[in-house]
Design a protein around this motif. Structure first.
Motif, mmCIF file in Angstrom:
data_model
loop_
_atom_site.group_PDB
_atom_site.id
_atom_site.type_symbol
_atom_site.label_atom_id
_atom_site.label_comp_id
_atom_site.label_asym_id
_atom_site.label_seq_id
_atom_site.Cartn_x
_atom_site.Cartn_y
_atom_site.Cartn_z
ATOM 1 N N ALA A 138 71.684 36.918 -6.530
ATOM 2 C CA ALA A 138 72.621 35.893 -6.046
ATOM 3 C C ALA A 138 73.241 35.146 -7.230
ATOM 4 N N VAL A 139 72.437 34.881 -8.280
ATOM 5 C CA VAL A 139 72.964 34.190 -9.461
ATOM 6 C C VAL A 139 74.106 35.004 -10.051
ATOM 7 N N GLU A 140 73.867 36.292 -10.247
ATOM 8 C CA GLU A 140 74.907 37.162 -10.831
ATOM 9 C C GLU A 140 76.138 37.224 -9.938
ATOM 10 N N ASN A 141 75.929 37.295 -8.631
ATOM 11 C CA ASN A 141 77.030 37.371 -7.678
ATOM 12 C C ASN A 141 77.884 36.093 -7.752
ATOM 13 N N PHE A 142 77.258 34.916 -7.729
ATOM 14 C CA PHE A 142 78.000 33.648 -7.792
ATOM 15 C C PHE A 142 78.720 33.512 -9.136
ATOM 16 N N GLN A 143 78.083 33.960 -10.208
ATOM 17 C CA GLN A 143 78.720 33.872 -11.516
ATOM 18 C C GLN A 143 79.946 34.781 -11.598
ATOM 19 N N GLN A 144 79.873 35.942 -10.955
ATOM 20 C CA GLN A 144 81.038 36.833 -10.946
ATOM 21 C C GLN A 144 82.198 36.215 -10.155
ATOM 22 N N HIS A 145 81.858 35.578 -9.026
ATOM 23 C CA HIS A 145 82.905 34.910 -8.248
ATOM 24 C C HIS A 145 83.531 33.779 -9.072
ATOM 25 N N ALA A 146 82.712 32.996 -9.731
ATOM 26 C CA ALA A 146 83.221 31.897 -10.558
ATOM 27 C C ALA A 146 84.086 32.444 -11.691
ATOM 28 N N GLU A 147 83.649 33.566 -12.293
ATOM 29 C CA GLU A 147 84.407 34.154 -13.399
ATOM 30 C C GLU A 147 85.782 34.630 -12.947
ATOM 31 N N HIS A 148 85.863 35.163 -11.725
ATOM 32 C CA HIS A 148 87.152 35.610 -11.191
ATOM 33 C C HIS A 148 88.140 34.448 -11.147
ATOM 34 N N TYR A 149 87.706 33.329 -10.591
ATOM 35 C CA TYR A 149 88.600 32.175 -10.485
ATOM 36 C C TYR A 149 88.855 31.546 -11.851
ATOM 37 N N LEU A 150 87.894 31.636 -12.754
ATOM 38 C CA LEU A 150 88.086 31.142 -14.110
ATOM 39 C C LEU A 150 89.174 31.951 -14.823
ATOM 40 N N ARG A 151 89.171 33.271 -14.616
ATOM 41 C CA ARG A 151 90.213 34.115 -15.209
ATOM 42 C C ARG A 151 91.584 33.782 -14.627
ATOM 43 N N ASN A 168 79.480 27.801 -9.507
ATOM 44 C CA ASN A 168 78.508 27.495 -10.560
ATOM 45 C C ASN A 168 77.319 26.718 -9.994
ATOM 46 N N GLN A 169 77.587 25.795 -9.083
ATOM 47 C CA GLN A 169 76.501 25.046 -8.444
ATOM 48 C C GLN A 169 75.620 25.986 -7.608
ATOM 49 N N LEU A 170 76.263 26.890 -6.866
ATOM 50 C CA LEU A 170 75.496 27.857 -6.069
ATOM 51 C C LEU A 170 74.662 28.771 -6.980
ATOM 52 N N ALA A 171 75.213 29.131 -8.156
ATOM 53 C CA ALA A 171 74.468 29.978 -9.104
ATOM 54 C C ALA A 171 73.245 29.214 -9.639
ATOM 55 N N ARG A 172 73.403 27.924 -9.933
ATOM 56 C CA ARG A 172 72.247 27.126 -10.395
ATOM 57 C C ARG A 172 71.170 27.037 -9.316
ATOM 58 N N ASP A 173 71.630 26.834 -8.070
ATOM 59 C CA ASP A 173 70.662 26.764 -6.959
ATOM 60 C C ASP A 173 69.928 28.094 -6.798
ATOM 61 N N ALA A 174 70.667 29.205 -6.905
ATOM 62 C CA ALA A 174 70.039 30.522 -6.780
ATOM 63 C C ALA A 174 69.075 30.762 -7.941
ATOM 64 N N HIS A 175 69.404 30.272 -9.115
ATOM 65 C CA HIS A 175 68.520 30.420 -10.275
ATOM 66 C C HIS A 175 67.216 29.651 -10.057
ATOM 67 N N LEU A 176 67.327 28.471 -9.453
ATOM 68 C CA LEU A 176 66.121 27.683 -9.181
ATOM 69 C C LEU A 176 65.217 28.363 -8.154
ATOM 70 N N SER A 177 65.816 29.154 -7.263
ATOM 71 C CA SER A 177 65.014 29.858 -6.256
ATOM 72 C C SER A 177 64.658 31.276 -6.712
ATOM 73 N N ASN A 178 64.896 31.571 -7.988
ATOM 74 C CA ASN A 178 64.546 32.861 -8.591
ATOM 75 C C ASN A 178 65.223 34.044 -7.910
ATOM 76 N N ASP A 179 66.463 33.882 -7.486
ATOM 77 C CA ASP A 179 67.228 34.982 -6.876
ATOM 78 C C ASP A 179 68.264 35.440 -7.903
ATOM 79 N N ARG A 180 67.863 36.408 -8.769
ATOM 80 C CA ARG A 180 68.735 36.851 -9.861
ATOM 81 C C ARG A 180 69.979 37.560 -9.355
#
Length: 190
Positions: free
Chosen positions: A66-79, A52-64
């Protein structure tokens, strides 16, 4: 999603670790996650927080992407984490249900036991042992043969005789010395 635990190649070990992966130990287990930024290591909650932290950092650098990729990884572990929590809750509820059933069974047994005791007490009138006829105590003479061997311990001890002292013989007294018979003391020299 590789586990950091070393695994042997035997089939039994794999089955055992797969069975252990489901449920409670997933919550505290340490994983190595290979994400787009490299490996992330930690418990599922730590890995979720990191992605989630990496997704926020990617969002700040406008890398959509990478944001989606980090969120998918986080979602996997959340599940994974939510599935483990759900299984733990089911196990806990099952144990609580079993404990309630056991307690109810113990309560029923206790009630049955008390009822049986009350019925038994009501059926048989209470009798005081003091009211029952008492046996007569008959003393047996010592001359009867009881089949026991007499030992010195079993015989009554004789009372010791009181000790009396003999009077002492008077000491012979010495006659009183006369004044003239007394030896003279030597005179002191001057």
């Amino acid at each position: 999603m590789k586990s950091s635990r070393s695994r042997s190649r035997s089939k039994n070990s794999r089955n055992r670790s797969n069975n252990n992966n489901s449920g409670g130990n997933v919550v505290n287990r340490v994983f190595d996650s290979s994400g787009p930024e490299g490996k992330v290591r930690g418990t599922p909650q730590q890995i979720i927080d990191k992605y989630n932290q990496l997704a926020r950092d990617a969002h700040l650098s406008n890398d959509r992407v990478a944001v989606e990729n980090f969120q998918q990884h986080a979602e996997h572990y959340l599940r994974m984490l939510s599935e483990a929590q759900r299984e733990m809750d089911q196990r806990r509820e099952e144990q609580e249900r079993q404990n309630r059933e056991r307690q109810q069974e113990r309560d029923r047994d206790q009630r049955d036991r008390v009822e049986r005791q009350e019925r038994h007490a009501a059926a048989a009138p209470a009798s005081d042992p003091a009211d029952a006829p008492q046996p007569d105590v008959v003393e047996t003479p010592a001359a009867q043969d009881t089949g026991l061997v007499e030992t010195p311990e079993s015989q009554p001890k004789p009372k010791p005789k009181p000790r009396t002292r003999k009077p002492r013989a008077p000491k012979p007294q010495q006659p009183a010395a006369d004044a003239g018979d007394a030896p003279e003391a030597p005179e002191a020299a001057e």
